[in-house]
Scaffold this motif. Sequence first.
Motif, PDB file in Angstrom:
ATOM      1  N   ASP A  97       0.852  -1.182   0.000  1.00 51.08           N
ATOM      2  CA  ASP A  97       0.000   0.000   0.000  1.00 51.08           C
ATOM      3  C   ASP A  97       0.893   1.239   0.000  1.00 51.08           C
ATOM      4  N   ASP A  98       0.268   2.425   0.113  1.00 53.68           N
ATOM      5  CA  ASP A  98       1.029   3.671   0.097  1.00 53.68           C
ATOM      6  C   ASP A  98       2.065   3.722   1.216  1.00 53.68           C
ATOM      7  N   ALA A  99       1.647   3.331   2.423  1.00 52.20           N
ATOM      8  CA  ALA A  99       2.543   3.400   3.578  1.00 52.20           C
ATOM      9  C   ALA A  99       3.778   2.528   3.373  1.00 52.20           C
ATOM     10  N   HIS A 100       3.573   1.370   2.778  1.00 52.75           N
ATOM     11  CA  HIS A 100       4.692   0.464   2.507  1.00 52.75           C
ATOM     12  C   HIS A 100       5.654   1.081   1.496  1.00 52.75           C
ATOM     13  N   ALA A 101       5.108   1.709   0.448  1.00 50.45           N
ATOM     14  CA  ALA A 101       5.943   2.343  -0.573  1.00 50.45           C
ATOM     15  C   ALA A 101       6.762   3.484   0.026  1.00 50.45           C
ATOM     16  N   VAL A 102       6.153   4.255   0.925  1.00 46.43           N
ATOM     17  CA  VAL A 102       6.864   5.354   1.581  1.00 46.43           C
ATOM     18  C   VAL A 102       7.965   4.806   2.497  1.00 46.43           C
ATOM     19  N   ALA A 103       7.647   3.754   3.241  1.00 48.43           N
ATOM     20  CA  ALA A 103       8.616   3.172   4.171  1.00 48.43           C
ATOM     21  C   ALA A 103       9.809   2.544   3.450  1.00 48.43           C
ATOM     22  N   ALA A 104       9.609   2.188   2.182  1.00 47.46           N
ATOM     23  CA  ALA A 104      10.682   1.548   1.414  1.00 47.46           C
ATOM     24  C   ALA A 104      11.735   2.545   0.937  1.00 47.46           C
ATOM     25  N   ASN A 105      11.454   3.838   1.042  1.00 46.18           N
ATOM     26  CA  ASN A 105      12.370   4.848   0.514  1.00 46.18           C
ATOM     27  C   ASN A 105      13.807   4.695   1.010  1.00 46.18           C
ATOM     28  N   PRO A 106      14.054   4.656   2.335  1.00 41.89           N
ATOM     29  CA  PRO A 106      15.448   4.536   2.781  1.00 41.89           C
ATOM     30  C   PRO A 106      16.099   3.218   2.376  1.00 41.89           C
ATOM     31  N   VAL A 107      15.305   2.152   2.322  1.00 39.18           N
ATOM     32  CA  VAL A 107      15.844   0.845   1.930  1.00 39.18           C
ATOM     33  C   VAL A 107      16.293   0.885   0.464  1.00 39.18           C
ATOM     34  N   LEU A 108      15.426   1.398  -0.402  1.00 32.90           N
ATOM     35  CA  LEU A 108      15.754   1.482  -1.823  1.00 32.90           C
ATOM     36  C   LEU A 108      16.920   2.436  -2.064  1.00 32.90           C
ATOM     37  N   SER A 109      16.909   3.555  -1.359  1.00 35.51           N
ATOM     38  CA  SER A 109      17.971   4.550  -1.534  1.00 35.51           C
ATOM     39  C   SER A 109      19.337   3.974  -1.173  1.00 35.51           C
ATOM     40  N   GLU A 110      19.368   3.252  -0.058  1.00 32.22           N
ATOM     41  CA  GLU A 110      20.637   2.664   0.385  1.00 32.22           C
ATOM     42  C   GLU A 110      21.144   1.619  -0.614  1.00 32.22           C
ATOM     43  N   ARG A 111      20.233   0.822  -1.146  1.00 33.38           N
ATOM     44  CA  ARG A 111      20.624  -0.258  -2.043  1.00 33.38           C
ATOM     45  C   ARG A 111      21.029   0.252  -3.433  1.00 33.38           C
ATOM     46  N   LEU A 112      20.447   1.370  -3.869  1.00 31.37           N
ATOM     47  CA  LEU A 112      20.642   1.814  -5.247  1.00 31.37           C
ATOM     48  C   LEU A 112      21.556   3.027  -5.404  1.00 31.37           C
ATOM     49  N   ALA A 113      21.916   3.665  -4.316  1.00 31.96           N
ATOM     50  CA  ALA A 113      22.710   4.905  -4.392  1.00 31.96           C
ATOM     51  C   ALA A 113      23.986   4.737  -5.209  1.00 31.96           C
ATOM     52  N   ASP A 114      24.744   3.684  -4.937  1.00 27.32           N
ATOM     53  CA  ASP A 114      26.014   3.471  -5.644  1.00 27.32           C
ATOM     54  C   ASP A 114      25.803   3.242  -7.134  1.00 27.32           C
TER      55      ASP A 114
ATOM     56  N   HIS B 159      23.471  11.590  -8.472  1.00 27.30           N
ATOM     57  CA  HIS B 159      23.473  11.390  -7.015  1.00 27.30           C
ATOM     58  C   HIS B 159      22.019  11.215  -6.593  1.00 27.30           C
ATOM     59  N   LEU B 160      21.717  10.084  -5.972  1.00 28.59           N
ATOM     60  CA  LEU B 160      20.358   9.748  -5.572  1.00 28.59           C
ATOM     61  C   LEU B 160      20.023  10.370  -4.218  1.00 28.59           C
ATOM     62  N   LEU B 161      18.913  11.129  -4.196  1.00 32.57           N
ATOM     63  CA  LEU B 161      18.452  11.747  -2.949  1.00 32.57           C
ATOM     64  C   LEU B 161      17.290  10.986  -2.325  1.00 32.57           C
ATOM     65  N   GLY B 162      16.701  10.047  -3.076  1.00 27.59           N
ATOM     66  CA  GLY B 162      15.608   9.257  -2.532  1.00 27.59           C
ATOM     67  C   GLY B 162      14.442   9.131  -3.495  1.00 27.59           C
ATOM     68  N   PHE B 163      13.336   8.575  -2.980  1.00 28.73           N
ATOM     69  CA  PHE B 163      12.160   8.293  -3.809  1.00 28.73           C
ATOM     70  C   PHE B 163      10.889   8.827  -3.149  1.00 28.73           C
ATOM     71  N   SER B 164       9.898   9.095  -3.973  1.00 25.99           N
ATOM     72  CA  SER B 164       8.562   9.428  -3.473  1.00 25.99           C
ATOM     73  C   SER B 164       7.543   8.832  -4.438  1.00 25.99           C
ATOM     74  N   ILE B 165       6.296   8.750  -4.006  1.00 29.03           N
ATOM     75  CA  ILE B 165       5.254   8.150  -4.841  1.00 29.03           C
ATOM     76  C   ILE B 165       4.765   9.161  -5.876  1.00 29.03           C
TER      77      ILE B 165
END
Length: 325
Positions: A112-129, A137-143
């Motif tokens: 759901d929306d809350a899950h997608a928002v909560a995934a932001n730091p996880v995705l950012s950490e995994r994909l930044a490099d 330079h990746l600053l993060g994600f939003s819906i």
Amino acid sequence: MTQFSFAATALAVGLTLAGAATAQEYTARFSLDVQEGNPKYLAAESFANAVSEATDGAVKIQLFANGLLGGEVESAEGMRLGSIQGGIITSSVFATWVPEVQVLDLPFLFRDDAHAVAANPVLSERLADKFEAQGFHLLGFSINGARQPMSTFPITSPEDVKGKKMRVIQSPIHIALWEAVGAAPVPIPAAEVYNSMQTGVVDFFDNTATNYLTFKFFEVAPYYTDLRHVYAMGTWVVAKSWWDSLPAEYQAAITEAAASAQAEVAPMLAEVDAASLAETEAQGATINVIEDKQPWIDLMEPVWAEFAPKIPGAEATIEAVQAIE
């Protein structure tokens, strides 16, 4: 003029020019494909104001709405070339450079929306490099919004779409996920969706709630189904060349401002979506919410088996996202 006053004047001019050069060096042209007032624009505006305040005006984020700097692909390319310094761009646009982002197009990755928002730091950490290696330079994600079926007929179960012609974006994953439920996918450019529905070339398509009203899709697709099978994610990026030119304290301020602004998007988007759908209902549209998504999830599961092994790092990313409570 005395020697002292001449030296003082020269020093003042030098400091003024140095200040101007610094300000210019830290100005970012920030590209957005949406209009002013859109939640994504409002979040970017909040971000720009916070950055300016945190850096005492030394870093200026100049917003360019309505695709003024070009489409999303052109904006991403502009960052690599240095003509554009940042933007919020749909994740799938980066698939050419960062194939790992294709994992975000897998059906029902987010609950759901809350899950997608909560995934932001996880995705950012995994994909930044991965982004860094390609000049971003990746600053993060939003819906950006959840994709929802819009049709000429009611949709309550997968059975309803069997044999129906479905307009899809030109993506192998999106084609496969609709084939999995028995629909007949037809790749059609976004600009041709309304006419294709109006002329019967296709029977249904998917898009976001706000666009259902904005582009008057309800006129040719009076049935809207809340399924949220795929989330369109906005990727907040800046050019690595520009990022590397910034002092560390300014980088920290930008990172903090981006995270705060990204958190603002989902609640704003939910409010705008609700108002948009209410307006379409007032004009005759029918809104149906799919409460039990399991039949859809079960039918689309083979898409994961087919595509996840082809996406670098997908298994670990999926595991990390699914572990979020």
